[in-house]
Design a protein around this motif. Structure first.
Motif, mmCIF file in Angstrom:
data_model
loop_
_atom_site.group_PDB
_atom_site.id
_atom_site.type_symbol
_atom_site.label_atom_id
_atom_site.label_comp_id
_atom_site.label_asym_id
_atom_site.label_seq_id
_atom_site.Cartn_x
_atom_site.Cartn_y
_atom_site.Cartn_z
ATOM 1 N N ILE A 167 -37.490 -40.438 70.588
ATOM 2 C CA ILE A 167 -37.594 -39.457 69.493
ATOM 3 C C ILE A 167 -38.938 -39.589 68.794
ATOM 4 O O ILE A 167 -39.636 -38.598 68.533
ATOM 5 C CB ILE A 167 -36.434 -39.648 68.497
ATOM 6 C CG1 ILE A 167 -35.098 -39.332 69.155
ATOM 7 C CG2 ILE A 167 -36.649 -38.767 67.264
ATOM 8 C CD1 ILE A 167 -33.889 -39.688 68.299
ATOM 9 N N LEU A 168 -39.329 -40.823 68.479
ATOM 10 C CA LEU A 168 -40.588 -41.045 67.764
ATOM 11 C C LEU A 168 -41.801 -40.644 68.589
ATOM 12 O O LEU A 168 -42.862 -40.330 68.035
ATOM 13 C CB LEU A 168 -40.700 -42.516 67.357
ATOM 14 C CG LEU A 168 -39.694 -42.998 66.300
ATOM 15 C CD1 LEU A 168 -39.802 -44.510 66.120
ATOM 16 C CD2 LEU A 168 -39.910 -42.290 64.974
ATOM 17 N N ALA A 169 -41.672 -40.630 69.916
ATOM 18 C CA ALA A 169 -42.805 -40.269 70.782
ATOM 19 C C ALA A 169 -43.080 -38.769 70.791
ATOM 20 O O ALA A 169 -44.147 -38.340 71.235
ATOM 21 C CB ALA A 169 -42.550 -40.765 72.201
ATOM 22 N N ASP A 170 -42.148 -37.969 70.271
ATOM 23 C CA ASP A 170 -42.337 -36.514 70.260
ATOM 24 C C ASP A 170 -43.409 -36.163 69.236
ATOM 25 O O ASP A 170 -43.289 -36.506 68.059
ATOM 26 C CB ASP A 170 -41.017 -35.829 69.903
ATOM 27 C CG ASP A 170 -41.063 -34.327 70.142
ATOM 28 O OD1 ASP A 170 -42.074 -33.695 69.780
ATOM 29 O OD2 ASP A 170 -40.089 -33.787 70.686
ATOM 30 N N PRO A 171 -44.477 -35.465 69.639
ATOM 31 C CA PRO A 171 -45.569 -35.143 68.696
ATOM 32 C C PRO A 171 -45.143 -34.219 67.562
ATOM 33 O O PRO A 171 -45.825 -34.155 66.534
ATOM 34 C CB PRO A 171 -46.621 -34.478 69.595
ATOM 35 C CG PRO A 171 -45.890 -34.033 70.813
ATOM 36 C CD PRO A 171 -44.774 -35.002 71.015
ATOM 37 N N ALA A 172 -44.029 -33.499 67.697
ATOM 38 C CA ALA A 172 -43.570 -32.611 66.627
ATOM 39 C C ALA A 172 -42.796 -33.360 65.556
ATOM 40 O O ALA A 172 -42.478 -32.801 64.508
ATOM 41 C CB ALA A 172 -42.693 -31.502 67.204
ATOM 42 N N VAL A 173 -42.502 -34.637 65.801
ATOM 43 C CA VAL A 173 -41.670 -35.417 64.894
ATOM 44 C C VAL A 173 -42.548 -36.304 64.021
ATOM 45 O O VAL A 173 -43.355 -37.088 64.515
ATOM 46 C CB VAL A 173 -40.655 -36.285 65.673
ATOM 47 C CG1 VAL A 173 -39.872 -37.185 64.718
ATOM 48 C CG2 VAL A 173 -39.705 -35.400 66.472
ATOM 49 N N GLY A 174 -42.396 -36.172 62.703
ATOM 50 C CA GLY A 174 -43.115 -37.036 61.779
ATOM 51 C C GLY A 174 -42.211 -37.999 61.047
ATOM 52 O O GLY A 174 -42.645 -39.041 60.573
ATOM 53 N N VAL A 175 -40.909 -37.633 60.950
ATOM 54 C CA VAL A 175 -39.944 -38.444 60.202
ATOM 55 C C VAL A 175 -38.643 -38.516 60.987
ATOM 56 O O VAL A 175 -38.135 -37.487 61.456
ATOM 57 C CB VAL A 175 -39.663 -37.847 58.805
ATOM 58 C CG1 VAL A 175 -38.708 -38.747 58.020
ATOM 59 C CG2 VAL A 175 -40.947 -37.633 58.025
ATOM 60 N N LEU A 176 -38.105 -39.712 61.128
ATOM 61 C CA LEU A 176 -36.776 -39.906 61.700
ATOM 62 C C LEU A 176 -35.868 -40.408 60.595
ATOM 63 O O LEU A 176 -36.173 -41.397 59.932
ATOM 64 C CB LEU A 176 -36.814 -40.910 62.858
ATOM 65 C CG LEU A 176 -35.512 -41.123 63.637
ATOM 66 C CD1 LEU A 176 -35.813 -41.554 65.069
ATOM 67 C CD2 LEU A 176 -34.613 -42.177 62.990
ATOM 68 N N ILE A 177 -34.755 -39.707 60.383
ATOM 69 C CA ILE A 177 -33.801 -40.093 59.342
ATOM 70 C C ILE A 177 -32.474 -40.437 60.001
ATOM 71 O O ILE A 177 -31.920 -39.624 60.757
ATOM 72 C CB ILE A 177 -33.601 -38.973 58.310
ATOM 73 C CG1 ILE A 177 -34.936 -38.614 57.638
ATOM 74 C CG2 ILE A 177 -32.578 -39.390 57.251
ATOM 75 C CD1 ILE A 177 -34.845 -37.468 56.651
ATOM 76 N N CYS A 178 -31.977 -41.628 59.711
ATOM 77 C CA CYS A 178 -30.721 -42.087 60.290
ATOM 78 C C CYS A 178 -29.716 -42.366 59.177
ATOM 79 O O CYS A 178 -29.819 -43.390 58.491
ATOM 80 C CB CYS A 178 -30.940 -43.337 61.133
ATOM 81 S SG CYS A 178 -29.433 -43.924 61.936
ATOM 82 N N PRO A 179 -28.736 -41.474 58.966
ATOM 83 C CA PRO A 179 -27.695 -41.753 57.978
ATOM 84 C C PRO A 179 -26.606 -42.642 58.587
ATOM 85 O O PRO A 179 -26.008 -42.295 59.600
ATOM 86 C CB PRO A 179 -27.152 -40.362 57.632
ATOM 87 C CG PRO A 179 -27.502 -39.492 58.787
ATOM 88 C CD PRO A 179 -28.642 -40.113 59.519
ATOM 89 N N ILE A 180 -26.388 -43.797 57.973
ATOM 90 C CA ILE A 180 -25.312 -44.698 58.383
ATOM 91 C C ILE A 180 -24.300 -44.669 57.247
ATOM 92 O O ILE A 180 -24.486 -45.308 56.206
ATOM 93 C CB ILE A 180 -25.838 -46.127 58.634
ATOM 94 C CG1 ILE A 180 -26.956 -46.106 59.686
ATOM 95 C CG2 ILE A 180 -24.711 -47.045 59.070
ATOM 96 C CD1 ILE A 180 -27.629 -47.458 59.897
ATOM 97 N N THR A 181 -23.247 -43.894 57.415
ATOM 98 C CA THR A 181 -22.356 -43.618 56.285
ATOM 99 C C THR A 181 -21.547 -44.829 55.866
ATOM 100 O O THR A 181 -21.055 -44.892 54.737
ATOM 101 C CB THR A 181 -21.412 -42.458 56.618
ATOM 102 O OG1 THR A 181 -20.753 -42.736 57.853
ATOM 103 C CG2 THR A 181 -22.203 -41.161 56.755
#
Length: 744
Positions: free
Chosen positions: A414-428
């Motif tokens: 996911i982080l390698a995708d050039p369109a992605v600047g932020v990864l958000i992971c909700p752990i409820t």
């Protein structure tokens, strides 16, 4: 001995120290002494174009400190304060000198009877006395650079206190020293952790207790470098500290709790400096429910309450306004530590499809961009995630892949995708060992990535190892406890970097000399009077703003001749210096198409004016302009910021929808266009239900010309209201059909 020619403390001072029980109360702030005009670039209205940055190095890290009213007597309030100041002075490497008229020593330190007896010139004097005014005058003689006054009983108590504060501020200005307070506290002398690294948060609060949530971020590993409790701001104010902190290399973000701004212009100059340096300013500003105190005669004045202007001014200069102290701490922490984004795309990654969908809805509604991942990226993710799960964004891994080697592969992909600047992971909630492994993989990936990873730890307990040790132990992962705070902080993070990329200060282009229009306009101004519509339109003409063809007449025969010259159909209006909203009095006639209608209308308008006892300067015979979008553009005077410019939907809609946007001059074309995009009715300018698009370029030009007028006329113009400004179809311009102007 320093200052020996000045003698000892006065008897009055001895009495004050002893009578007040050595009990300080709190402190205020005051503005910096103005620089000479010839050293400061000024705009056309004579106001500074640059913020004055006070040199506060010797305030925060003095070489020598005097404590006036120091004590070591048990049970005295000043004793605890003196003890804390001694510890602080040791930490910053300062020499501390107690001052008290009757004590030979304080905590084993030699105590001096007066300021004049100090063995050296001191950088900072801390005043533990009930009345700081006489002490300020004595400190001035010994060239003390800074003073802190804890005493209360000033502007916060009412009119009498405000007068006392004015006297104190005047004494400070005469003295040449800079004062923090009165009505301040010990927050500036707190102990900051020195084992933390990375960019720090600098904190400014007008109420010390409100800064505690940000201060305690240190316990979560987030560095704090300064705390400025400004109090009543008799001298040093929030703006001074913003300007100073924006220049400090260790400061990554400035967090503010603001109850009231002392001077709006100074605040914007400081915010401008921070924006030019790329330092984010995050602020809680109380008073959202405050309504404007003025009852303006114009529509424009009624559209903008005090908080509306504050909110618009903050956005205009890049200050990030948040509502709660929890948002303040989370947003400031993220902005202080996160690197510049590589892209604006946000990917939501979760072990539950429901969690991902819920968060994605909230994030999209808040304006975050959640791009659909490419087919190639989705195929890559399906190597580790079952085909039946959605990986387009949000990415649902189904849970099991995070428990083994696949979890890290998914995150890296996911982080390698050039369109992605932020990864958000909700752990409820914690679901060990799955959530433990997921948290560790996110931390490990963050250490090797230049992109932002955010985690929302939803457990209400907060004692889990994955949260307390793994996530909070990482300086690269931004950890939140709620969906809302994460979204607020990420939106602010992306918005700040978007705003500051290529930022150009609007003050750089502010006009320095009056235009020829100003000289024409000045001749039309009538102090303390409302201009007639005819005179107000002449004011607009002076600034190149188009008005209809029209003539002012004083007889029915002249009205008929004027209609022939203007061209039928025409509008007829009464014009006089005391007329506001003419339609309500029946003083407007539209769609007149014949000489007989003109004569009848003239007679009726003058009869109504006589009956209503309204003096006229004549009757306007005007070109009738029908096709276009009705807007309102105007100027009002704000108590904090001075002239402000407003644009909104006009005609009857102005009173129904109150749809308007505000800016504080100076601003450029980009901000003028941004004002239009903020309007709920912006679509009307683009053309709806078959109507042609409006001439937005002409509307923007009118807004910029009105801004020039506001800057140049300054306090001379109390209010200006163009309603309606008819914006014609694209390429045909804009016409001010009616105008109201009130001079100061």
């Amino acid at each position: 001995m320093l200052g020996s020619t000045h003698g000892t403390l006065t008897t009055d001072f001895r009495a004050r120290v002893e009578a007040c029980g050595e009990s300080p109360r709190t402190a205020v702030h005051s503005s910096a002494a103005p620089s000479p005009d010839d050293a400061v670039p000024l705009d056309v209205s004579g106001r500074p174009l640059n913020a004055d940055v006070p040199d506060l190095d010797r305030f925060f890290r003095p070489e020598s400190v005097a404590v006036i009213g120091a004590s070591d007597a048990e049970g005295r309030p000043n004793t605890g304060i003196t003890r804390q100041l001694i510890a602080w002075a040791e930490r910053v490497g300062a020499r501390l000198h107690p001052v008290h008229p009757t004590r030979p020593t304080v905590f084993g330190l030699t105590c001096h009877a007066s300021v004049a007896d100090l063995p050296e010139q001191v950088d900072l004097a801390v005043l533990l006395v009930a009345d700081p005014l006489p002490v300020i005058e004595e400190l001035a003689e010994t060239k003390v650079k800074f003073a802190v006054a804890f005493a209360s009983g000033f502007a916060e108590t009412g009119d009498a206190g405000a007068v006392a504060q004015e006297r104190l501020a005047a004494a400070v200005q005469r003295s040449g020293l800079r004062l923090l307070g009165p009505n301040t506290n010990l927050n500036a002398f707190e102990k900051f952790r020195e084992d933390l690294d990375g960019p720090a948060i600098a904190l400014i609060t007008q109420s010390g207790h409100q800064g505690r949530p940000v201060y305690t971020l240190q316990e979560l590993g987030i560095r704090l470098s300064h705390w400025a409790p400004t109090g009543n701001e008799a001298d040093l104010e929030t703006s001074d500290f913003i300007s100073y902190f924006a220049e400090q290399p260790e400061v990554g973000a400035i967090a503010c709790y603001v109850e009231g701004l002392k001077d709006g212009r100074s605040f914007l100059l400081a915010a401008d400096r921070a924006a030019r340096n790329g330092v984010p300013v995050v602020a809680v500003k109380v008073g959202r429910t405050e309504t404007g105190a003025r009852m303006a005669a114009s529509h424009t004045g009624k559209l903008t309450g005090a908080d509306t202007v504050v909110d618009a001014a903050m956005r205009q200069f890049g200050v990030i306004r948040v509502d709660g102290l929890d948002e303040l701490q989370d947003t400031a922490a993220l902005l202080a530590r996160a690197r510049r984004p590589k892209a604006e795309g946000v990917v939501v990654y979760s072990i539950s499809g429901g969690t991902g969908a819920h968060f994605s809805d909230l994030a999209t509604e808040a304006g975050l961009t959640l791009p659909t991942l490419s087919r190639a990226k989705q195929d890559e993710l399906h190597q580790w995630i079952p085909e039946y799960l959605n990986v387009a964004n949000p990415v649902d891994n189904g849970g099991h892949p995070v428990g083994d080697w696949r979890g890290r592969k998914i995150i890296d992909a996911i982080l390698a995708d050039p369109a992605v600047g932020v990864l958000i992971c909700p752990i409820t909630g914690p679901f060990p060992p799955m959530s433990d492994r997921l948290a560790q993989d996110l931390v490990d990936a963050a250490e090797q990535s230049d992109k932002l990873i955010c985690v929302i730890w939803g457990s209400p307990v907060g004692t889990e190892e994955a949260y307390r040790t793994t996530l909070l132990g990482s300086s690269r992962v931004a950890t939140f406890r709620t969906f809302g705070n994460c979204i607020t902080a990420v939106r602010a993070y992306l918005g700040h970097h978007r705003f500051t990329t290529g930022y150009r200060s609007p003050f750089e282009d502010a006009p320095r000399t009056p235009s020829p229009s100003y000289r024409k306009a000045q001749a039309l101004m009538r102090p303390s009077q409302q201009l007639s519509e005819h005179a107000a339109k002449q004011l607009l003409r002076a600034y190149g703003i188009r008005v209809p063809r029209e003539q002012l007449v004083t007889s029915a025969a002249a009205a008929v001749r004027a209609a022939g010259l203007v061209g039928y159909p025409v509008v007829m209006k009464a014009s006089g210096p005391q007329l506001g909203h003419k339609t309500e009095l029946g003083l407007v006639k539209i769609g007149l198409t014949s000489a007989s209608q003109i004569r009848d209308a003239y007679r009726e308008l003058t009869d109504i004016a006589r009956y209503e006892n309204v003096p006229l300067d004549g009757i306007l015979v005007c070109q009738m302009v029908e096709r276009g979008v009705e807007m309102v553009v105007g100027v009002t005077q704000d108590d904090l910021f001075g002239p402000t410019v407003t644009v909104g939907l006009g005609g009857v809609l102005v009173e129904v929808l109150h749809d308007a946007a505000v800016r504080v001059p100076p601003f450029g074309e980009d901000q003028a266009r941004a004002m239009l995009r903020e309007l709920r009715g912006h679509a009307l300018l683009e053309g709806v239900r078959g109507a042609p698009p409006a001439d937005v370029d002409a509307l923007v030009e009118v807004v910029l010309r009105i801004q020039r007028m506001a800057l140049e006329l300054g306090d001379e113009l109390s209010e200006l209201d163009i309603n309606p400004l008819m914006v014609l179809p694209r390429g045909q311009g804009a016409v001010a059909l009616d105008a109201l102007a009130i001079c100061r």
